[in-house]
Design an enzyme around this catalytic site. Structure first.
Site, mmCIF file in Angstrom:
data_model
loop_
_atom_site.group_PDB
_atom_site.id
_atom_site.type_symbol
_atom_site.label_atom_id
_atom_site.label_comp_id
_atom_site.label_asym_id
_atom_site.label_seq_id
_atom_site.Cartn_x
_atom_site.Cartn_y
_atom_site.Cartn_z
ATOM 1 N N ARG A 85 -4.693 -5.435 -11.391
ATOM 2 C CA ARG A 85 -5.668 -6.217 -10.619
ATOM 3 C C ARG A 85 -6.994 -5.482 -10.676
ATOM 4 N NH1 ARG A 85 -4.212 -5.950 -4.833
ATOM 5 N NH2 ARG A 85 -2.782 -7.669 -5.197
ATOM 6 N N GLN A 130 -10.542 -0.231 -9.199
ATOM 7 C CA GLN A 130 -11.706 -0.626 -8.392
ATOM 8 C C GLN A 130 -12.981 -0.451 -9.221
ATOM 9 O OE1 GLN A 130 -10.368 2.377 -5.828
ATOM 10 N NE2 GLN A 130 -9.799 1.029 -4.139
ATOM 11 N N THR A 151 -11.573 -11.520 -6.820
ATOM 12 C CA THR A 151 -12.895 -11.538 -6.193
ATOM 13 C C THR A 151 -13.146 -12.900 -5.556
ATOM 14 O OG1 THR A 151 -15.292 -11.293 -6.573
ATOM 15 C CG2 THR A 151 -14.023 -12.250 -8.375
ATOM 16 N N HIS A 152 -14.010 -12.872 -4.505
ATOM 17 C CA HIS A 152 -14.461 -14.140 -3.918
ATOM 18 C C HIS A 152 -15.877 -14.449 -4.347
ATOM 19 C CE1 HIS A 152 -11.825 -11.923 -1.084
ATOM 20 N NE2 HIS A 152 -11.131 -13.026 -1.232
ATOM 21 N N LYS A 187 -13.485 -5.154 -6.668
ATOM 22 C CA LYS A 187 -14.700 -4.321 -6.538
ATOM 23 C C LYS A 187 -14.383 -3.008 -5.841
ATOM 24 C CE LYS A 187 -17.997 -8.157 -6.307
ATOM 25 N NZ LYS A 187 -19.112 -8.787 -5.565
ATOM 26 N N GLY A 188 -13.483 -3.054 -4.841
ATOM 27 C CA GLY A 188 -13.181 -1.852 -4.053
ATOM 28 C C GLY A 188 -13.703 -2.037 -2.646
ATOM 29 N N ARG A 221 -10.019 -2.406 8.917
ATOM 30 C CA ARG A 221 -10.712 -2.997 7.764
ATOM 31 C C ARG A 221 -12.195 -3.169 8.079
ATOM 32 N NH1 ARG A 221 -6.957 -2.415 5.070
ATOM 33 N NH2 ARG A 221 -8.302 -0.647 4.659
ATOM 34 N N LYS A 223 0.847 -1.197 0.000
ATOM 35 C CA LYS A 223 0.000 0.000 0.000
ATOM 36 C C LYS A 223 0.879 1.243 0.000
ATOM 37 C CE LYS A 223 -4.021 -2.028 2.047
ATOM 38 N NZ LYS A 223 -3.543 -3.337 1.537
ATOM 39 N N ASP A 226 -1.121 -1.760 -4.436
ATOM 40 C CA ASP A 226 -2.537 -1.802 -4.045
ATOM 41 C C ASP A 226 -3.173 -0.425 -4.210
ATOM 42 O OD1 ASP A 226 -2.359 -4.459 -3.316
ATOM 43 O OD2 ASP A 226 -2.329 -4.096 -1.157
HETATM 44 P P1 FDA Z 1 -18.313 -9.786 -2.285
HETATM 45 O O1 FDA Z 1 -18.078 -8.654 -1.344
HETATM 46 O O2 FDA Z 1 -19.615 -9.867 -2.974
HETATM 47 O O3 FDA Z 1 -17.976 -11.111 -1.557
HETATM 48 C C1 FDA Z 1 -18.301 -12.358 -2.105
HETATM 49 C C2 FDA Z 1 -18.306 -13.376 -0.985
HETATM 50 O O4 FDA Z 1 -16.952 -13.594 -0.570
HETATM 51 C C3 FDA Z 1 -19.037 -12.864 0.260
HETATM 52 O O5 FDA Z 1 -20.363 -13.226 0.262
HETATM 53 C C4 FDA Z 1 -18.240 -13.495 1.383
HETATM 54 O O6 FDA Z 1 -18.794 -14.772 1.667
HETATM 55 C C5 FDA Z 1 -16.867 -13.680 0.843
HETATM 56 N N1 FDA Z 1 -15.873 -12.700 1.298
HETATM 57 C C6 FDA Z 1 -15.492 -11.579 0.655
HETATM 58 N N2 FDA Z 1 -14.506 -10.953 1.335
HETATM 59 C C7 FDA Z 1 -14.280 -11.700 2.438
HETATM 60 C C8 FDA Z 1 -13.383 -11.570 3.541
HETATM 61 N N3 FDA Z 1 -12.487 -10.586 3.637
HETATM 62 N N4 FDA Z 1 -13.444 -12.523 4.516
HETATM 63 C C9 FDA Z 1 -14.294 -13.543 4.415
HETATM 64 N N5 FDA Z 1 -15.137 -13.726 3.396
HETATM 65 C C10 FDA Z 1 -15.155 -12.813 2.429
HETATM 66 N N6 FDA Z 1 -9.773 -3.597 -2.530
HETATM 67 C C11 FDA Z 1 -9.281 -2.350 -2.729
HETATM 68 O O7 FDA Z 1 -10.012 -1.371 -2.589
HETATM 69 N N7 FDA Z 1 -7.966 -2.198 -3.093
HETATM 70 C C12 FDA Z 1 -7.130 -3.243 -3.297
HETATM 71 O O8 FDA Z 1 -5.951 -3.053 -3.640
HETATM 72 C C13 FDA Z 1 -7.653 -4.557 -3.102
HETATM 73 N N8 FDA Z 1 -6.879 -5.664 -3.270
HETATM 74 C C14 FDA Z 1 -7.458 -6.920 -3.237
HETATM 75 C C15 FDA Z 1 -6.712 -8.052 -3.545
HETATM 76 C C16 FDA Z 1 -7.315 -9.296 -3.606
HETATM 77 C C17 FDA Z 1 -6.496 -10.503 -4.002
HETATM 78 C C18 FDA Z 1 -8.712 -9.431 -3.324
HETATM 79 C C19 FDA Z 1 -9.386 -10.749 -3.410
HETATM 80 C C20 FDA Z 1 -9.428 -8.318 -2.951
HETATM 81 C C21 FDA Z 1 -8.826 -7.066 -2.897
HETATM 82 N N9 FDA Z 1 -9.561 -5.943 -2.526
HETATM 83 C C22 FDA Z 1 -9.003 -4.696 -2.707
HETATM 84 C C23 FDA Z 1 -10.879 -6.089 -1.875
HETATM 85 C C24 FDA Z 1 -11.999 -6.037 -2.888
HETATM 86 O O9 FDA Z 1 -12.097 -4.748 -3.421
HETATM 87 C C25 FDA Z 1 -13.347 -6.399 -2.234
HETATM 88 O O10 FDA Z 1 -13.678 -5.467 -1.268
HETATM 89 C C26 FDA Z 1 -13.369 -7.756 -1.560
HETATM 90 O O11 FDA Z 1 -12.688 -8.708 -2.347
HETATM 91 C C27 FDA Z 1 -14.828 -8.217 -1.370
HETATM 92 O O12 FDA Z 1 -15.473 -8.253 -2.611
HETATM 93 P P2 FDA Z 1 -15.700 -9.593 -3.453
HETATM 94 O O13 FDA Z 1 -15.301 -9.267 -4.855
HETATM 95 O O14 FDA Z 1 -14.943 -10.699 -2.867
HETATM 96 O O15 FDA Z 1 -17.233 -9.785 -3.475
#
Ligand code: FDA
Length: 300
Positions: free
Chosen positions: A176, A155, A218-219, A179-180, A282, A92, A126
């Site tokens: 990368r 993002q 994304t997850h 979503k943000g 966080r 970061k 990041d």
């Molecule tokens: P969503 O929020 O819809 O989550 C999908 C499902 O995943 C949820 O229902 C939950 O079950 C599970 N889940 C998600 N996050 C979880 C957590 N932390 N713990 C447990 N379960 C979880 N953001 C940013 O602003 N700047 C950045 O540089 C990064 N870098 C980054 C790197 C990587 C490898 C990832 C995976 C994510 C990031 N993010 C990030 C965070 C990203 O922007 C986002 O906020 C989170 O990934 C949650 O969004 P999802 O896309 O996972 O979908």
């Protein structure tokens, strides 16, 4: 109802014993020391995963601390090389002093980049909240002039990301897409979850059509499935993308399925002494994360 519960949990966290919060955080943080995190990386590598390592911390306010962080990251590149691990680094900018000034962060970034270059490794910068977006992209562009193996994060919730992506693609780009995670105002950021997903897929299409390499972070299992559909529709080879997730997030076997399909999967491995403050921050920034933690606690 979930949102109210999430906010209540976040408000209660500082009053819970640190050890209890630690029980939950342990799942998401690969230990306090380099040695522990490097072991986690070795184990993930042995299961077929690539990794990216992040020393926890942000918003550093002193020059000394920012320069110590740069040194720690430089040392980490050496450790990764010495141990022959498949790991790069994510950091970061505010951890390297961006809140002090741009020049401090830039100086520290070059120190880290020199170590990346010495070891032939990659650096991911990041993306933090929108107050840092312009500076972070400026720093990325300057780094790219010195060393090609560096990449930013965009993002999908930010309206500006479409134009940012178009601009960044005028040079070779490895970015990368996430979503943000920060809370941003409706003037600059999409608030509706489905609309964020739509924009995520629009950006992914824009990146594939423009020849960028994308780390699909994304997850969200539906979003991953839609991304796979798009990859099929546009006939994008696996050399143009990878999937990324955070260490410890349950993925219902999807990561193994992606590996079996010969896709690259990279796990983001955060570690360090400041895990507690980091986790609390966080959670405060995104109370929905508290819901994940709560469900995790209940599962135990
Ligand atoms: P969503 O929020 O819809 O989550 C999908 C499902 O995943 C949820 O229902 C939950 O079950 C599970 N889940 C998600 N996050 C979880 C957590 N932390 N713990 C447990 N379960 C979880 N953001 C940013 O602003 N700047 C950045 O540089 C990064 N870098 C980054 C790197 C990587 C490898 C990832 C995976 C994510 C990031 N993010 C990030 C965070 C990203 O922007 C986002 O906020 C989170 O990934 C949650 O969004 P999802 O896309 O996972 O979908």
């Amino acid at each position: 109802m979930y949102q109210g519960l999430n906010r209540f949990l976040v408000a209660s966290l500082p009053y819970l014993p640190k050890a209890l919060v630690g029980l939950v955080a342990r799942r998401y943080v690969a230990g306090e020391t380099d040695a522990k995190a490097l072991n986690v990386v070795r184990e993930l590598n042995s299961r077929g995963f690539e990794t990216t390592m992040d020393i926890l911390g942000e918003h550093v306010e002193s020059l000394e601390e920012a320069s110590a962080v740069a040194e720690a990251y430089a040392g980490l590149y050496q450790d990764i090389a010495r141990m022959g691990l498949r790991a790069n680094i994510s950091l970061k900018p505010s951890h390297l002093g961006l809140d002090i000034d741009l020049e401090t962060c830039e100086r520290n970034l070059y120190q880290v980049l020199n170590a990346a270059a010495d070891t032939g490794n990659f650096l991911r910068i990041d993306m933090e909240n929108s107050a840092h977006t312009d500076d972070t992209l400026t720093l990325y562009r300057r780094c790219l002039e010195h060393y090609p193996q560096v990449g930013p994060v965009l993002q999908a919730y930010l309206y500006r990301s479409r134009d940012d992506l178009a601009g960044l693609m005028s040079s070779p780009l490895n970015f990368r897409l996430c979503k943000g995670i920060y809370r941003e105002s409706p003037e600059i950021a999409i608030q509706d979850r489905a609309a964020i997903n739509d924009n995520y897929l629009a950006l992914l299409r824009q990146a594939f059509e423009g020849n960028a390499y994308v780390a699909i972070a994304t997850h969200d299992l539906s979003l991953i499935a839609w991304a796979e559909e798009l990859i099929g529709e546009l006939n994008i080879p696996p050399s143009r993308f990878e999937f990324q997730v955070l260490y410890g997030v349950p993925m219902e076997g999807k990561l193994e399925a992606l590996l079996a399909a010969d896709y690259k999967v990279r796990i983001y491995v955060p570690f360090g002494e400041t895990w507690y403050d980091y986790s609390l921050r966080r959670l405060k920034e995104n109370p929905n994360l508290a819901g994940y933690v709560l469900r995790n606690l209940l599962r135990r």
